[in-house]
Structure formats: structure tokens, C-alpha cells
Design an enzyme around this catalytic site. Structure first.
Site, mmCIF file in Angstrom:
data_model
loop_
_atom_site.group_PDB
_atom_site.id
_atom_site.type_symbol
_atom_site.label_atom_id
_atom_site.label_comp_id
_atom_site.label_asym_id
_atom_site.label_seq_id
_atom_site.Cartn_x
_atom_site.Cartn_y
_atom_site.Cartn_z
ATOM 1 N N ASP A 129 -6.955 124.182 7.999
ATOM 2 C CA ASP A 129 -6.734 123.591 6.680
ATOM 3 C C ASP A 129 -8.028 123.240 5.943
ATOM 4 O OD1 ASP A 129 -5.103 122.707 4.618
ATOM 5 O OD2 ASP A 129 -5.061 120.652 5.358
ATOM 6 N N CYS A 186 21.579 125.567 1.297
ATOM 7 C CA CYS A 186 21.133 124.167 1.318
ATOM 8 C C CYS A 186 20.046 123.932 0.276
ATOM 9 C CB CYS A 186 20.612 123.813 2.710
ATOM 10 S SG CYS A 186 19.965 122.136 2.842
ATOM 11 N N CYS A 193 13.632 115.167 -4.133
ATOM 12 C CA CYS A 193 12.315 114.913 -4.729
ATOM 13 C C CYS A 193 12.395 113.865 -5.828
ATOM 14 C CB CYS A 193 11.724 116.205 -5.288
ATOM 15 S SG CYS A 193 10.074 115.976 -5.996
ATOM 16 N N CYS A 243 15.386 117.623 5.216
ATOM 17 C CA CYS A 243 15.742 118.924 5.780
ATOM 18 C C CYS A 243 16.611 118.761 7.027
ATOM 19 C CB CYS A 243 14.473 119.692 6.136
ATOM 20 S SG CYS A 243 14.806 121.325 6.866
#
Length: 365
Positions: A129, A186, A193, A243
């Protein structure tokens, strides 16, 4: 390699060919053209290298993708969004509640890469990253998971609470095979959000994302997003927590990635007292240290303004004279949110005609 990776604390290992993400350049171009990267100019500056591993390192033939779980403990009882129930506390994203994952993972990757070279030769490069590498598309191509509608990686075995690391190698290793999308109909992540940061499934507008606003964005946070931020002071886990695949998630095995007790639900009253030295001490070794005291305090002041806790007023007022104009502006906004109309008017009268700070004048108007 898999046995060694497990011994080093990784939870999965899969392999992709270095040219395995041919769709990435066009998707990245569309993302940048739409301005969804906000002020993250480094994404545009590194577009060519970021779009393809072969451009970043032409000699690379395979990419080994690793996953390391950082899941919160005591799931599902200790829900990662439990902080939302107590607005007098601040919410820190699960991944940032202990050591900086870069420091934890990179050393393990180097050890695994050295193991590979000692057994099979070739040259290697490791990334976590910090380089122009599109880890999520590569992880999907390797079969670690798929990019869900929230654009994060999801695994059928790990859920989505895991970090990614990669080892580029000149060896031609057998690919694991790409994973397919299992999101179906889904849309729990999209609907969760707080700031409507998803213009469409599989698209993220970082300019509306609380993680971007609290971490990457350096200036004042646009006022339309301040109230929806609630008490989220570093990152946001709402779309991850929503999720349903996270029913398969487990707690982190690596002690350095397990949440520190003092960072699970820190009190806003305590965080408001941080000067630069205290901030650095509290977040030594933490990814939070990267954004600096002023940006962090800006977030804490916005959370304070959303807290409905009048006891925070004295601490908020103390930042009206802070050296940083963004902190001063956030303090004014928080004061207006917390104080009654009578207190606001008293403050206005006391400052009217005497205020010389243009940033505070602008906020008061």
C-alpha cells in the site's frame, strides 16, 4: 510457500500473472476523469505505473497476493460500529486501532520473499500500500476474493476485514485463478453509506467518503458532510460492517493488529486536550499519527459538535484560538452546534467588532 505464509501470520496466499488485470487501466482512467480521487493527486501522477504491474516493473512475471486478517474481536457481539451508540466517544476504523499495518506486514513479506528466492531463485519486490500497485484488482485476479459493490475486496472465507500485501517476482508461478463476483442483488454496503459516496455499484466517489475526508483530505471538511460524519474521527467502517459475507470473518491472530482498549471507544473529552506532543505519544506506531494532530483534532471537533454533549463546550471553546485555521473553524462549527441560541448570541456579541481572524469570521457568518 503457503505453509511459510501461514507460519508468518498470513491467512491466505494466491498467485496472479503480472499481466492479469488488463481491464485496470481503463477503469482507473474513468475514475480519475470523473474526479473521484479528490485531492489525491498522487493517483493521477502515477496513473501509468499504477495501471499495470508490468509497467511498474517490466521484468515481473507473477504477483503473489497475501491476505492478513485484522477482524475485530468478539464478533458479532462487539460490533465494529458500536461506537455510534455513544456520541461522547470517537469512532476509529478497526484497521487503525493498534499498530500501523505497513510496519507489521512488510517485514513478513520480506521474509516470505527471501524464502521464495532461497528455494526457487528469481528477483522479487514487495509492496504494502505504499507504491502505485492496484492491490484489489490483483487480489481478485489471484483469487483472494472479489471487489464488492463498495469497491473493497470480499472473500468467502475471510469476509472483508483483511489487509493485502504483494510480492512481485520474475518467476513464472502457476496462477491460482480469478475469483468471481458473489454480491448478487445485495446492496447493503451501498445503502449503509452515511454520505452517499457510491454514485453506482462498484464506483466510489472519494470526495464524499468519510474515510477520505477524515484521513486524506487536509482542509476544512465540507459542511454538508459534517453532521453525517457523526462521531467517526478516523476512517469509516459502515460499508464493510454491512456486508453479509462478514459472517465468515474471524478476529485478528496477529497481536499487533488487535485493538488497543484505549482506541476502541476513546472519549472525545480526552482527545480534545491533545497538543502535538500528547498526540504523538498517544498514537506512536499507529497509522493515525500520519495525519498529524491538527487534522485529527479537526475530526474530533466535528464529532464533538455532533455529540449533543454540552459538557464539551469549555474544551471546544479553548480551540477558538488554536494556531491552525482549520482547527479554529471546526471549533466554531462545533460551538454553534453545542451551544444554545442564547450562548451563540453572547459569543457573537463578545466577538463582534473585535475579531481579527478571517477564518473564524467566515465560520461565524
Amino acid at each position: 510457500m503457503r505453509e511459510k505464509a501461514t507460519a508468518l501470520g498470513f491467512d491466505d496466499l494466491k498467485i496472479a500473472p503480472a499481466d492479469g488485470i488488463p481491464q485496470a487501466p481503463e477503469r482507473l482512467r474513468q475514475f480519475l476523469s470523473a474526479g473521484y480521487h479528490g485531492s489525491m493527486g498522487w493517483m493521477a501522477e502515477t496513473e501509468d505505473r499504477r495501471a499495470s504491474p508490468k509497467t511498474l516493473w517490466p521484468e515481473a512475471r507473477s504477483v503473489i497476493m497475501l491476505a492478513m486478517n485484522y477482524g475485530p474481536d468478539d464478533l458479532p457481539e462487539n460490533h465494529p460500529l458500536a461506537h455510534l451508540e455513544d456520541p461522547s466517544t470517537g469512532g476509529i476504523s478497526v484497521y487503525a486501532r493498534n499498530r500501523d499495518y505497513h510496519d507489521v506486514i512488510k517485514g513478513r513479506l520480506k521474509e516470505l520473499a527471501s524464502f521464495l528466492v532461497s528455494r526457487a531463485g528469481g528477483d522479487v519486490k514487495v509492496f504494502v500500500d505504499t507504491a502505485p500497485v492496484m492491490e484489489k484488482p490483483l487480489a481478485e485476479a489471484a483469487g483472494l476474493g472479489w471487489q464488492g459493490k463498495h469497491t473493497n475486496l470480499v472473500s468467502r472465507e475471510l469476509g472483508s476485514w483483511f489487509f493485502l500485501g504483494s510480492i512481485f517476482t520474475t518467476l513464472a508461478l502457476p496462477p491460482s485463478g480469478a475469483e468471481i463476483d458473489h454480491c448478487g442483488s445485495c446492496r447493503a454496503c451501498l445503502d449503509s453509506c452515511p454520505t452517499d459516496a457510491f454514485p453506482a455499484p462498484y464506483q466510489l466517489d472519494a470526495r464524499r467518503c468519510i474515510s477520505y475526508l477524515t484521513i486524506e483530505h487536509a482542509g476544512p471538511i465540507p459542511e454538508e458532510f459534517r453532521a453525517p460524519m457523526g462521531n467517526r474521527i478516523y476512517g469509516c467502517d459502515d460499508c464493510l460492517a454491512a456486508c453479509p459475507w462478514n459472517k465468515f470473518a474471524s478476529a485478528a491472530r496477529e497481536a499487533k493488529l488487535m485493538a488497543r482498549d484505549d482506541l476502541k471507544t476513546p472519549k472525545l473529552a480526552d482527545l480534545l486536550t491533545l497538543d502535538d506532543a500528547a498526540f504523538r505519544k498517544l498514537f506512536s506506531g499507529s497509522p493515525i499519527k500520519r495525519i498529524g494532530r491538527n487534522r485529527f483534532l479537526r475530526n474530533v471537533l466535528i464529532a464533538s459538535g455532533n455529540s449533543h454533549d454540552a459538557d464539551l463546550l469549555p474544551a471546544v471553546r479553548s480551540h477558538l484560538s488554536d494556531d491552525d485555521p482549520v482547527v479554529r473553524g471546526a471549533a466554531v462549527w462545533a460551538l454553534k452546534r453545542l451551544a444554545s441560541e442564547e450562548i451563540v448570541e453572547t459569543e457573537r456579541n463578545a466577538r463582534r467588532g473585535k475579531e481579527t481572524d478571517p477564518d473564524v469570521r467566515k465560520e461565524w457568518r
